[in-house]
Design an enzyme around this catalytic site. Structure first.
Site, mmCIF file in Angstrom:
data_model
loop_
_atom_site.group_PDB
_atom_site.id
_atom_site.type_symbol
_atom_site.label_atom_id
_atom_site.label_comp_id
_atom_site.label_asym_id
_atom_site.label_seq_id
_atom_site.Cartn_x
_atom_site.Cartn_y
_atom_site.Cartn_z
ATOM 1 N N HIS A 57 -5.137 -5.308 -0.727
ATOM 2 C CA HIS A 57 -6.122 -5.194 0.357
ATOM 3 C C HIS A 57 -7.170 -6.295 0.201
ATOM 4 C CE1 HIS A 57 -4.244 -1.205 0.105
ATOM 5 N NE2 HIS A 57 -4.553 -1.069 1.383
ATOM 6 N N SER A 104 0.836 -1.196 0.000
ATOM 7 C CA SER A 104 0.000 0.000 0.000
ATOM 8 C C SER A 104 0.874 1.251 0.000
ATOM 9 C CB SER A 104 -0.965 -0.039 1.202
ATOM 10 O OG SER A 104 -1.995 0.913 1.071
ATOM 11 N N GLU A 108 -2.732 -2.890 -7.466
ATOM 12 C CA GLU A 108 -3.883 -3.146 -6.597
ATOM 13 C C GLU A 108 -4.339 -1.806 -6.030
ATOM 14 O OE1 GLU A 108 -4.152 -2.915 -2.971
ATOM 15 O OE2 GLU A 108 -2.208 -1.907 -2.867
#
Length: 298
Positions: free
Chosen positions: A271, A109, A201
Site C-alpha cells: 500500500h 493485499s 507489507e
C-alpha cells in the site's frame, strides 16, 4: 515451481472480483492499460454483483474465478479489488485446472490468500496493483507489472536504510500482506516459507497488532526457516491512547534482529505510492549492504 506462460500480444486477461464489490466503470483504466499492451480483456460475471460489501455471494465469486481458470483463452486473472472476502471463497474453488495449466493470478493485499494457496500448488503468481488501483498507480507501478507479465527482466535497486541488515541470499520469493498471512496460519493455505525469502507489507493496523502478528510468525519459527526478509510498505498505522512506544518498522527490526539473514526495509511494494510487481514463487537474489539493496529475479 511452475512459472505460467508469459503473455504475448493478442492474449486474453480476465478481470474478476474475489472480495469487495466493483463496477465495470471502475475498471476502464485497467482495461485501457491492458489494451495498450495488445491484450484482450474479459470482464468476469462477478463484476457488478453486490452483496453488501462483497461482489456477490461467496459461491458467485468462486464460480467466476474458477471459470476463468478453466477458460483456455484466458492467460491471466487480474483481481479487481481487495478489502476482505477472498478467504471466504478460496475453499469453494476447484483449482485442478489451474494446477494442471498454471496462469498468472495478479493482485495484492487480500489476494495474499490466493498467492499463498496457489504457491503451495507449486505455481507462481504476481503480487501487484489491483485492477481498480490503476487509476492512481504510478507509471513505474504499471511498467513493472507489464514486465512481470511479459517475462522481461525485473531488478530493483534501493537506497540504504538505517534498519537494514547486511547479507546476501538466494531463494524463492513468498509472502504478501502480513495480516492475511497471519490469518491463514493453520489452514491449508498457510504460507510455506522453508528456505525462502519472505516479503511482508501492511496498512492501517494498530501498532500492537503488528507486534502480535510478528510474534506469532516468530513463535511459528518462520524467521528460523527463511533465508531473507523484505519489508514493504507499513503505512498509516494506528496507536492507542497509551502509546505502544515503537513504530511498525522498529517493531519488526526488534523482533527479527536476532536472525542471521539479510533484511531490507522500505521496499516499494504494498500500500505504497509505487507498488512494484513481485513474482511470488520465482527465485530471487537479495543483496543488502552499505550501498543499499538489490533484488534481482533470476
Amino acid at each position: 515451481m511452475k512459472i505460467p506462460p508469459y503473455l504475448q500480444k493478442g492474449d486474453t486477461v480476465a478481470i474478476v472480483a474475489t472480495a469487495r464489490k466493483t463496477t465495470e466503470d471502475e475498471l476502464q483504466e485497467a482495461v485501457s492499460l491492458l489494451e495498450s499492451w495488445g491484450i484482450t480483456v474479459i470482464i468476469g460475471n462477478s463484476i457488478g454483483l453486490e452483496n453488501n460489501q462483497l461482489a456477490g455471494s461467496d459461491e458467485e465469486r468462486a464460480a467466476d474465478f474458477e471459470a476463468m481458470t478453466k477458460n483456455p483463452d484466458v492467460k491471466a486473472i487480474w483481481c479487481a479489488r481487495g478489502g476482505y472476502g477472498t478467504v471466504r471463497m478460496v475453499d469453494l474453488v476447484d483449482f485442478s485446472a489451474l494446477k494442471k495449466n498454471p496462469k498468472w493470478v495478479i493482485g495484492y493485499s487480500d489476494v495474499t490468500v490466493l498467492h499463498s494457496h496457489i504457491n503451495n500448488m507449486n505455481a507462481a503468481t504476481i503480487h501487484s496493483v489491483m485492477a481498480t488501483g490503476v487509476t492512481t498507480a504510478t507509471d513505474d507501478t504499471k511498467e513493472t507489472l507489464r514486465k512481470a507479465l511479459f517475462g522481461e527482466t525485473l531488478q530493483y535497486t534501493l537506497p540504504p536504510h538505517t534498519f537494514n541488515k547486511y547479507g546476501k541470499a538466494n531463494g524463492q520469493l513468498t509472502g504478501g500482506n502480513l495480516s492475511v498471512l497471519y490469518s491463514i496460519i493453520g489452514s491449508r493455505s498457510e504460507m510455506d516459507c522453508e528456505d525462502k525469502i519472505l516479503f511482508i507489507e501492511d496498512l492501517d493496523e494498530y501498532l500492537y497488532h503488528i507486534d502480535r502478528m510478528m510474534m506469532n510468525l516468530k513463535r511459528n519459527h518462520y524467521f528460523e526457516k527463511i533465508k531473507g526478509l523484505i519489508i514493504g510498505g507499513m503505512n498509516d498505522m494506528n496507536d492507542n491512547k497509551t502509546p505502544w512506544g515503537h513504530t511498525a518498522l522498529e517493531i519488526i527490526k526488534d523482533i527479527t534482529n536476532e536472525y542471521n539473514i539479510p533484511i531490507c526495509f522500505n521496499f516499494p511494494a504494498g500500500h505504497t505510492p509505487t507498488n512494484c510487481a513481485l513474482v511470488l514463487g520465482k527465485q530471487i537474489t537479495l543483496t543488502v549492504n552499505e550501498n543499499g539493496t538489490q533484488v534481482t529475479f533470476n
